[in-house]
Design a protein around this motif. Structure first.
Motif, PDB file in Angstrom:
ATOM      1  N   LEU A 120      13.460  -1.635  -2.018  1.00  0.00           N
ATOM      2  CA  LEU A 120      12.877  -2.668  -1.556  1.00  0.00           C
ATOM      3  C   LEU A 120      11.411  -2.286  -1.188  1.00  0.00           C
ATOM      4  O   LEU A 120      11.345  -1.319  -0.367  1.00  0.00           O
ATOM      5  CB  LEU A 120      13.416  -3.426  -0.528  1.00  0.00           C
ATOM      6  N   ALA A 121      10.371  -2.916  -1.740  1.00  0.00           N
ATOM      7  CA  ALA A 121       9.037  -2.518  -1.450  1.00  0.00           C
ATOM      8  C   ALA A 121       8.282  -3.778  -0.956  1.00  0.00           C
ATOM      9  O   ALA A 121       8.600  -4.971  -1.710  1.00  0.00           O
ATOM     10  CB  ALA A 121       8.446  -1.865  -2.487  1.00  0.00           C
ATOM     11  N   GLU A 122       7.425  -3.765   0.057  1.00  0.00           N
ATOM     12  CA  GLU A 122       6.855  -4.969   0.483  1.00  0.00           C
ATOM     13  C   GLU A 122       5.468  -5.159  -0.128  1.00  0.00           C
ATOM     14  O   GLU A 122       4.777  -6.263   0.017  1.00  0.00           O
ATOM     15  CB  GLU A 122       6.509  -4.952   1.938  1.00  0.00           C
ATOM     16  N   ASN A 123       4.796  -4.368  -1.103  1.00  0.00           N
ATOM     17  CA  ASN A 123       3.629  -4.354  -1.520  1.00  0.00           C
ATOM     18  C   ASN A 123       3.672  -3.269  -2.682  1.00  0.00           C
ATOM     19  O   ASN A 123       4.565  -2.406  -2.900  1.00  0.00           O
ATOM     20  CB  ASN A 123       2.425  -4.246  -0.704  1.00  0.00           C
ATOM     21  N   GLY A 124       2.710  -3.425  -3.663  1.00  0.00           N
ATOM     22  CA  GLY A 124       2.593  -2.544  -4.838  1.00  0.00           C
ATOM     23  C   GLY A 124       2.404  -1.107  -4.276  1.00  0.00           C
ATOM     24  O   GLY A 124       3.072  -0.078  -4.881  1.00  0.00           O
ATOM     25  N   GLN A 125       1.482  -0.738  -3.303  1.00  0.00           N
ATOM     26  CA  GLN A 125       1.445   0.554  -2.710  1.00  0.00           C
ATOM     27  C   GLN A 125       2.702   1.130  -2.535  1.00  0.00           C
ATOM     28  O   GLN A 125       3.121   2.361  -2.629  1.00  0.00           O
ATOM     29  CB  GLN A 125       0.564   0.631  -1.916  1.00  0.00           C
ATOM     30  N   ALA A 126       3.596   0.199  -1.731  1.00  0.00           N
ATOM     31  CA  ALA A 126       4.686   0.732  -1.368  1.00  0.00           C
ATOM     32  C   ALA A 126       5.793   1.075  -2.351  1.00  0.00           C
ATOM     33  O   ALA A 126       6.690   1.981  -2.122  1.00  0.00           O
ATOM     34  CB  ALA A 126       5.506  -0.216  -0.285  1.00  0.00           C
ATOM     35  N   ALA A 127       5.759   0.429  -3.549  1.00  0.00           N
ATOM     36  CA  ALA A 127       6.537   0.498  -4.662  1.00  0.00           C
ATOM     37  C   ALA A 127       6.319   1.738  -5.467  1.00  0.00           C
ATOM     38  O   ALA A 127       6.930   2.456  -5.564  1.00  0.00           O
ATOM     39  CB  ALA A 127       6.320  -0.520  -5.655  1.00  0.00           C
TER      40      ALA A 127
ATOM     41  N   LEU B  87       3.352 -10.935  -7.852  1.00  0.00           N
ATOM     42  CA  LEU B  87       1.892 -10.764  -7.903  1.00  0.00           C
ATOM     43  C   LEU B  87       1.139 -10.755  -6.800  1.00  0.00           C
ATOM     44  O   LEU B  87       0.391  -9.846  -6.540  1.00  0.00           O
ATOM     45  CB  LEU B  87       1.407 -11.868  -8.945  1.00  0.00           C
ATOM     46  N   ASN B  88       0.947 -11.891  -6.061  1.00  0.00           N
ATOM     47  CA  ASN B  88       0.198 -12.048  -4.827  1.00  0.00           C
ATOM     48  C   ASN B  88       0.617 -11.212  -3.650  1.00  0.00           C
ATOM     49  O   ASN B  88       1.292 -11.653  -2.978  1.00  0.00           O
ATOM     50  CB  ASN B  88      -0.118 -13.494  -4.797  1.00  0.00           C
ATOM     51  N   MET B  89       0.116 -10.244  -3.661  1.00  0.00           N
ATOM     52  CA  MET B  89       0.601  -9.234  -2.229  1.00  0.00           C
ATOM     53  C   MET B  89      -0.660  -8.510  -1.575  1.00  0.00           C
ATOM     54  O   MET B  89      -1.597  -8.263  -2.408  1.00  0.00           O
ATOM     55  CB  MET B  89       1.683  -8.113  -2.897  1.00  0.00           C
ATOM     56  N   PRO B  90      -0.421  -8.188  -0.432  1.00  0.00           N
ATOM     57  CA  PRO B  90      -1.554  -7.303   0.335  1.00  0.00           C
ATOM     58  C   PRO B  90      -1.437  -5.820  -0.182  1.00  0.00           C
ATOM     59  O   PRO B  90      -0.448  -5.530  -0.812  1.00  0.00           O
ATOM     60  CB  PRO B  90      -1.181  -7.658   1.860  1.00  0.00           C
ATOM     61  N   VAL B  91      -2.554  -5.277   0.499  1.00  0.00           N
ATOM     62  CA  VAL B  91      -2.544  -3.870   0.170  1.00  0.00           C
ATOM     63  C   VAL B  91      -3.060  -3.635  -1.590  1.00  0.00           C
ATOM     64  O   VAL B  91      -3.778  -3.127  -1.947  1.00  0.00           O
ATOM     65  CB  VAL B  91      -1.273  -2.894   0.382  1.00  0.00           C
ATOM     66  N   LEU B  92      -1.893  -3.741  -2.257  1.00  0.00           N
ATOM     67  CA  LEU B  92      -1.816  -3.372  -3.843  1.00  0.00           C
ATOM     68  C   LEU B  92      -1.185  -4.681  -4.367  1.00  0.00           C
ATOM     69  O   LEU B  92       0.173  -4.665  -4.203  1.00  0.00           O
ATOM     70  CB  LEU B  92      -1.364  -2.133  -4.121  1.00  0.00           C
ATOM     71  N   ASN B  93      -1.982  -5.543  -5.151  1.00  0.00           N
ATOM     72  CA  ASN B  93      -1.204  -6.709  -5.964  1.00  0.00           C
ATOM     73  C   ASN B  93      -0.384  -6.179  -6.959  1.00  0.00           C
ATOM     74  O   ASN B  93      -0.598  -5.107  -7.437  1.00  0.00           O
ATOM     75  CB  ASN B  93      -2.147  -7.708  -6.137  1.00  0.00           C
ATOM     76  N   GLY B  94       0.300  -7.169  -7.407  1.00  0.00           N
ATOM     77  CA  GLY B  94       1.412  -6.934  -8.525  1.00  0.00           C
ATOM     78  C   GLY B  94       0.507  -6.340  -9.910  1.00  0.00           C
ATOM     79  O   GLY B  94       1.093  -5.472 -10.442  1.00  0.00           O
ATOM     80  N   VAL B  95      -0.504  -7.080  -9.973  1.00  0.00           N
ATOM     81  CA  VAL B  95      -1.269  -6.808 -11.483  1.00  0.00           C
ATOM     82  C   VAL B  95      -1.808  -5.207 -11.073  1.00  0.00           C
ATOM     83  O   VAL B  95      -1.591  -4.583 -12.014  1.00  0.00           O
ATOM     84  CB  VAL B  95      -2.226  -7.676 -11.691  1.00  0.00           C
TER      85      VAL B  95
END
Length: 223
Positions: A40-47, A63-71
């Motif tokens: 489980l990741a809270e943003n793209g960077q964590a993923a 898609l709309n996430m802080p730090v690093l968005n889904g796109v």
């Protein structure tokens, strides 16, 4: 939904900035014998940090996430981990998010009101290299393709063989976002027959997958 017996388990990483969504999806998928939630990741960077250890087959990407968005995360995942499929699962049906996600390499785009059975089907399909568009957005993708918007690589070239009437009929249903099972039910065909038709259509178009085939056909005015 009865899960296919003997089907390999698909490893899924869920990326969403809302904890209730992450945990809710994990709880839903935990009831599916052929799916294993591995992170489980809270943003793209964590993923991106989790990916090497979690080794998912599919990432469910908001898609709309802080730090690093889904796109941005989708683009990096496709670059760094080309064997991992990114399946967008979002509340956003706007053109900007939709087309940016497709251009970034997402294999599918689903809305969060997608039924459980359809989500599970899309996860398994994504793991097998298939593409999915939510019916709510599929029409807009086709419309934009007809008007010349470059959504994917069009280097596939000319039609290798002409499509039969049945193949055109099936291709039009693919473009509407129907799954092979839904097409089989609508046309009263066996699921395997539809799967073979879709594979043949993709080969004739020189496309990379079913979504690319539909876009190419729309651009050429066949559907």
């Amino acid at each position: 939904m009865s899960e296919p017996s003997g089907q390999a388990r698909v490893r899924v990483l869920i990326c969403d900035d809302q904890a209730v969504v992450r945990e809710g999806l994990a709880a839903i998928l935990s009831t599916v014998a052929t799916v294993e939630v591995v992170g489980l990741a809270e943003n793209g960077q964590a993923a991106l940090v989790l990916l090497p250890q979690a080794r998912p087959n599919v990432v469910l990407m908001d898609l709309n996430m802080p730090v690093l968005n889904g796109v941005q995360a989708t683009r990096e995942i496709c670059r760094q981990f080309p064997t991992v499929a990114v399946l967008v699962l979002t509340t956003y049906a706007t053109d900007e998010w939709l087309f940016d996600a497709i251009r970034s390499g997402a294999c599918g785009y689903l809305l969060k009101d997608t039924r459980r059975d359809d989500l599970v089907r899309a996860i398994h399909g994504a793991a097998q290299g298939q593409s999915f568009l939510d019916p709510a957005v599929a029409g807009r993708v086709m419309q934009q393709a007809v008007h010349g918007v470059d959504l994917t690589d069009e280097s596939a070239g000319l039609l290798i063989e002409p499509l039969s009437e049945r193949e055109r009929e099936i291709l039009s249903l693919v473009a509407r976002g129907l799954s092979n099972t839904e097409i089989a039910e609508q046309l009263h065909l066996a699921h395997g027959t539809v799967r073979n038709y879709v594979s043949e259509i993709i080969a004739k178009l020189g496309a990379s997958d079913r979504t690319h085939a539909a876009i190419l056909a729309a651009k050429r005015g066949w559907i």
